[in-house]
Design a protein around this motif. Sequence first.
Motif, PDB file in Angstrom:
ATOM      1  N   ALA A 188       0.723  -1.128   0.115  1.00  0.00           N
ATOM      2  CA  ALA A 188      -0.009  -0.059   0.039  1.00  0.00           C
ATOM      3  C   ALA A 188       0.745   1.366  -0.137  1.00  0.00           C
ATOM      4  O   ALA A 188       0.842   2.326  -0.624  1.00  0.00           O
TER       5      ALA A 188
ATOM      6  N   LYS B  76      -6.726   5.424  -2.287  1.00  0.00           N
ATOM      7  CA  LYS B  76      -6.911   4.373  -1.300  1.00  0.00           C
ATOM      8  C   LYS B  76      -7.784   3.238  -2.120  1.00  0.00           C
ATOM      9  O   LYS B  76      -7.458   1.985  -2.158  1.00  0.00           O
ATOM     10  N   GLN B  77      -8.763   3.705  -3.000  1.00  0.00           N
ATOM     11  CA  GLN B  77      -9.748   2.858  -3.522  1.00  0.00           C
ATOM     12  C   GLN B  77      -8.741   1.923  -4.855  1.00  0.00           C
ATOM     13  O   GLN B  77      -9.113   0.859  -4.555  1.00  0.00           O
TER      14      GLN B  77
ATOM     15  N   LEU C 252      -6.676  -0.603  -2.617  1.00  0.00           N
ATOM     16  CA  LEU C 252      -7.560  -1.681  -2.178  1.00  0.00           C
ATOM     17  C   LEU C 252      -7.846  -2.330  -3.546  1.00  0.00           C
ATOM     18  O   LEU C 252      -7.945  -3.814  -3.258  1.00  0.00           O
ATOM     19  N   ASN C 253      -8.429  -2.240  -4.507  1.00  0.00           N
ATOM     20  CA  ASN C 253      -8.693  -2.805  -5.744  1.00  0.00           C
ATOM     21  C   ASN C 253      -7.686  -3.723  -6.108  1.00  0.00           C
ATOM     22  O   ASN C 253      -7.829  -4.587  -6.882  1.00  0.00           O
TER      23      ASN C 253
ATOM     24  N   ASP D  20      -8.547  -9.362   3.645  1.00  0.00           N
ATOM     25  CA  ASP D  20      -9.823  -9.686   4.630  1.00  0.00           C
ATOM     26  C   ASP D  20     -10.185  -7.906   4.984  1.00  0.00           C
ATOM     27  O   ASP D  20      -9.510  -7.040   4.752  1.00  0.00           O
ATOM     28  N   ALA D  21     -11.330  -7.896   5.720  1.00  0.00           N
ATOM     29  CA  ALA D  21     -11.925  -6.788   6.068  1.00  0.00           C
ATOM     30  C   ALA D  21     -10.711  -5.958   7.006  1.00  0.00           C
ATOM     31  O   ALA D  21     -10.751  -4.856   7.158  1.00  0.00           O
TER      32      ALA D  21
ATOM     33  N   ASP E  81      -7.572  -6.351   7.254  1.00  0.00           N
ATOM     34  CA  ASP E  81      -6.320  -5.772   6.443  1.00  0.00           C
ATOM     35  C   ASP E  81      -6.662  -4.374   5.819  1.00  0.00           C
ATOM     36  O   ASP E  81      -5.923  -3.494   5.555  1.00  0.00           O
ATOM     37  N   LYS E  82      -7.942  -4.573   5.194  1.00  0.00           N
ATOM     38  CA  LYS E  82      -8.430  -3.265   4.512  1.00  0.00           C
ATOM     39  C   LYS E  82      -8.531  -2.255   5.617  1.00  0.00           C
ATOM     40  O   LYS E  82      -8.204  -1.051   4.906  1.00  0.00           O
ATOM     41  N   ASP E  83      -8.907  -2.432   6.632  1.00  0.00           N
ATOM     42  CA  ASP E  83      -9.016  -1.258   7.639  1.00  0.00           C
ATOM     43  C   ASP E  83      -7.598  -0.866   8.011  1.00  0.00           C
ATOM     44  O   ASP E  83      -7.415   0.289   8.192  1.00  0.00           O
TER      45      ASP E  83
ATOM     46  N   SER F 214      -6.038   1.404   5.269  1.00  0.00           N
ATOM     47  CA  SER F 214      -7.218   2.506   5.090  1.00  0.00           C
ATOM     48  C   SER F 214      -6.490   3.453   6.039  1.00  0.00           C
ATOM     49  O   SER F 214      -6.333   4.776   5.838  1.00  0.00           O
TER      50      SER F 214
END
Length: 384
Positions: free
Chosen positions: A177, A195-196, A199-200, A206-207, A209-211, A214
């Motif tokens: 990231a 960010k998008q 993430l894409n 999983d949720a 690691d997305k957090d 972010s």
Amino acid sequence: MRKNFLIKTLSFTLFASLLMTSTIMPVNASVLQGDISENIFIVNEDTTSSQITEEMTDSESQVEEDVNNSEENTEKEEFATIGENTESPNTNETAIKEETTEIPDEDTSSAESGISPLWLNTDHRDAQCNYVISQLGLNSNQASWLKEGATAPDSYYGGVEGFHARKKPNYLVCLKAIFMYSQLVGNNDSGQSKKQIILNSMPNIDARDKDYISKVIEKMNTFIDGKGSTTVNQRKYIAYGFGLHLVGDMFAHRVMVKVANLNNWGTKDTASNKYLQDRDFIQSQIPAVKAAIQANQVDTASLKEYMPANGHTWTLNTGGTTDQASRVYPDNPTFMPKRFNAAKQASVSFVQKAKNGSAFSGVDLFLDDYNLSLFKYSEHISKI
């Protein structure tokens, strides 16, 4: 008659003499403004001239000594503020203040709070950056921006776990990231936020690691935007610095302790090599830590779990003592010293590949070169 006259004359002379010695001289107003009360002497009739001279001389000596001490202390303080790597800005860039105190952005109550990538002191953090600077031929401004970014996670964002290779986040997706962020900074985001886009690029995470990702991106935005007017180049090098911080933490915290260390257990420490020692661990936990290392279950940061709590006094092979368990092994560059060599080379690869627009998979961590392995490496890399 003559006798009485002589007595009266002598009495009058003595009285006049006493009156003159008791006369109070006016005090200069500048002395009063300075409030130097220790230099004002109250003289009475019983004080001899030799006593006055002695007291004034002692006081003047003390004042001179105080001034000398003050000047000496000032010189020491001024010398202490000069860092070995201080650079004068070539343009209007503000000189970077080296931060060493961790100011958590949020809760740092995890088992690893207090561990930092300083590797015992700022020289090693600087050495990691300086290696990149020398290998890639960066100019003084680029070097300052790089170090500013490398310092920021500990200085301001101690509670953002994605910056510090702690156990819960997937440190590789966090590193990717930051890598992608440095490439997107200042570029057209094609209508999407950075960010998008990031993430894409990692649909398998999983949720949780997305957090983490972010929060990493949010804090980097906050840090860079907070600087006001900046160039694209400046923003990129600050982002590279954030990446180097994470690379340093990965090799400080997440390298698995080799079974070969059991063969050297108890070997006398040297200035350049730290070995596992009975004295550093809770005695009842020594069989457990040895068994866990034998089973390849212990990374460097996890050694803390078998050691006394912070506050215990350990002797460092690098000199002096510490009351922080993390400084004995994880942040000690002389324990499994190949970790630090790998960290420096991986840092060069990170910046070089990011600058060249390469994909993150091209970043070399030099694990095979140094026969090192990272905690959950295979699992983590499968998500990127």
